[in-house]
Design a protein around this motif. Structure first.
Motif, short mmCIF file in Angstrom:
data_model
loop_
_atom_site.label_atom_id
_atom_site.label_comp_id
_atom_site.label_asym_id
_atom_site.label_seq_id
_atom_site.Cartn_x
_atom_site.Cartn_y
_atom_site.Cartn_z
N GLY A 167 0.31 -1.32 -0.29
CA GLY A 167 0.37 0.22 -0.15
C GLY A 167 0.81 1.50 0.12
O GLY A 167 -0.29 2.18 -0.20
N LYS B 260 3.16 4.21 -1.63
CA LYS B 260 3.00 5.23 -2.60
C LYS B 260 4.94 5.02 -2.97
O LYS B 260 6.10 5.17 -2.21
N ASN C 117 2.94 2.30 -7.13
CA ASN C 117 2.03 1.59 -5.60
C ASN C 117 2.41 -0.32 -6.45
O ASN C 117 2.73 -0.26 -7.91
N SER D 219 1.88 -3.55 -6.18
CA SER D 219 0.73 -4.45 -7.37
C SER D 219 1.19 -5.74 -6.44
O SER D 219 -0.11 -6.72 -7.67
N TRP E 114 0.57 5.05 -9.84
CA TRP E 114 -0.08 5.52 -7.96
C TRP E 114 -1.66 6.05 -9.16
O TRP E 114 -1.72 6.58 -9.35
N LYS E 115 -2.06 5.87 -8.52
CA LYS E 115 -4.16 6.40 -8.05
C LYS E 115 -4.59 6.70 -7.21
O LYS E 115 -5.45 7.28 -6.91
N TRP F 65 -4.24 6.72 -2.91
CA TRP F 65 -4.97 5.96 -1.12
C TRP F 65 -5.87 4.86 -1.14
O TRP F 65 -7.34 5.61 -1.77
N ALA F 66 -5.75 3.56 -1.44
CA ALA F 66 -7.13 2.91 -1.06
C ALA F 66 -7.76 3.78 -0.23
O ALA F 66 -7.09 4.00 0.86
#
Length: 121
Positions: free
Chosen positions: A83, A85, A98, A100, A117-118, A120-121
């Motif tokens: 998780g 970055k 991040n 995978s 990177w998309k 924070w989950a």
């Protein structure tokens, strides 16, 4: 010098980039909890490797599109929490990723599959 040490030294000569690792940690402030970005690793020598693989899925014309695969190579003792970055600078470009998948560990290095990177989950 042992064979493992020689292999590690050869691989580390290929590290042309650096990475910073940022964790999104919970910070308790009395009764409230908020999250803060904490840089846990800065300037770690590394190398990005790019490849392509066919993507699975439905395609109208029967051809599978290619997707880019990205792997990060770095020292085996470096710990990166799931998780996190990962910001990599290589060849004059800086890109955030991040993890995978879980790292593949070897005596000489580790390999971590990355995705862009998309957030924070």
């Amino acid at each position: 010098m042992s064979l493992a040490s020689a292999v590690r030294a050869a691989i580390e000569k290929l590290y042309t980039g650096t990475c910073d690792v940022i964790e999104h940690r919970p910070i308790e402030d009395g009764t409230l909890t908020h999250y803060e970005d904490v840089t846990v690793l800065k300037g770690q020598p590394c190398r990005l490797s790019f490849g392509q693989s066919p993507a699975a899925g439905d395609v109208a014309d029967g051809a599978s599109p290619l997707t880019q695969t990205v792997k990060l190579f770095l020292a085996p003792e470096v710990k990166i929490m799931p998780g996190s970055k990962i910001i990599v600078t290589q060849a004059g470009q800086t890109v955030a990723f991040n993890q995978s998948g879980p790292p593949a560990f070897y005596e000489s290095h580790q390999e971590i599959s990355l995705e862009l990177w998309k957030g924070w989950a």
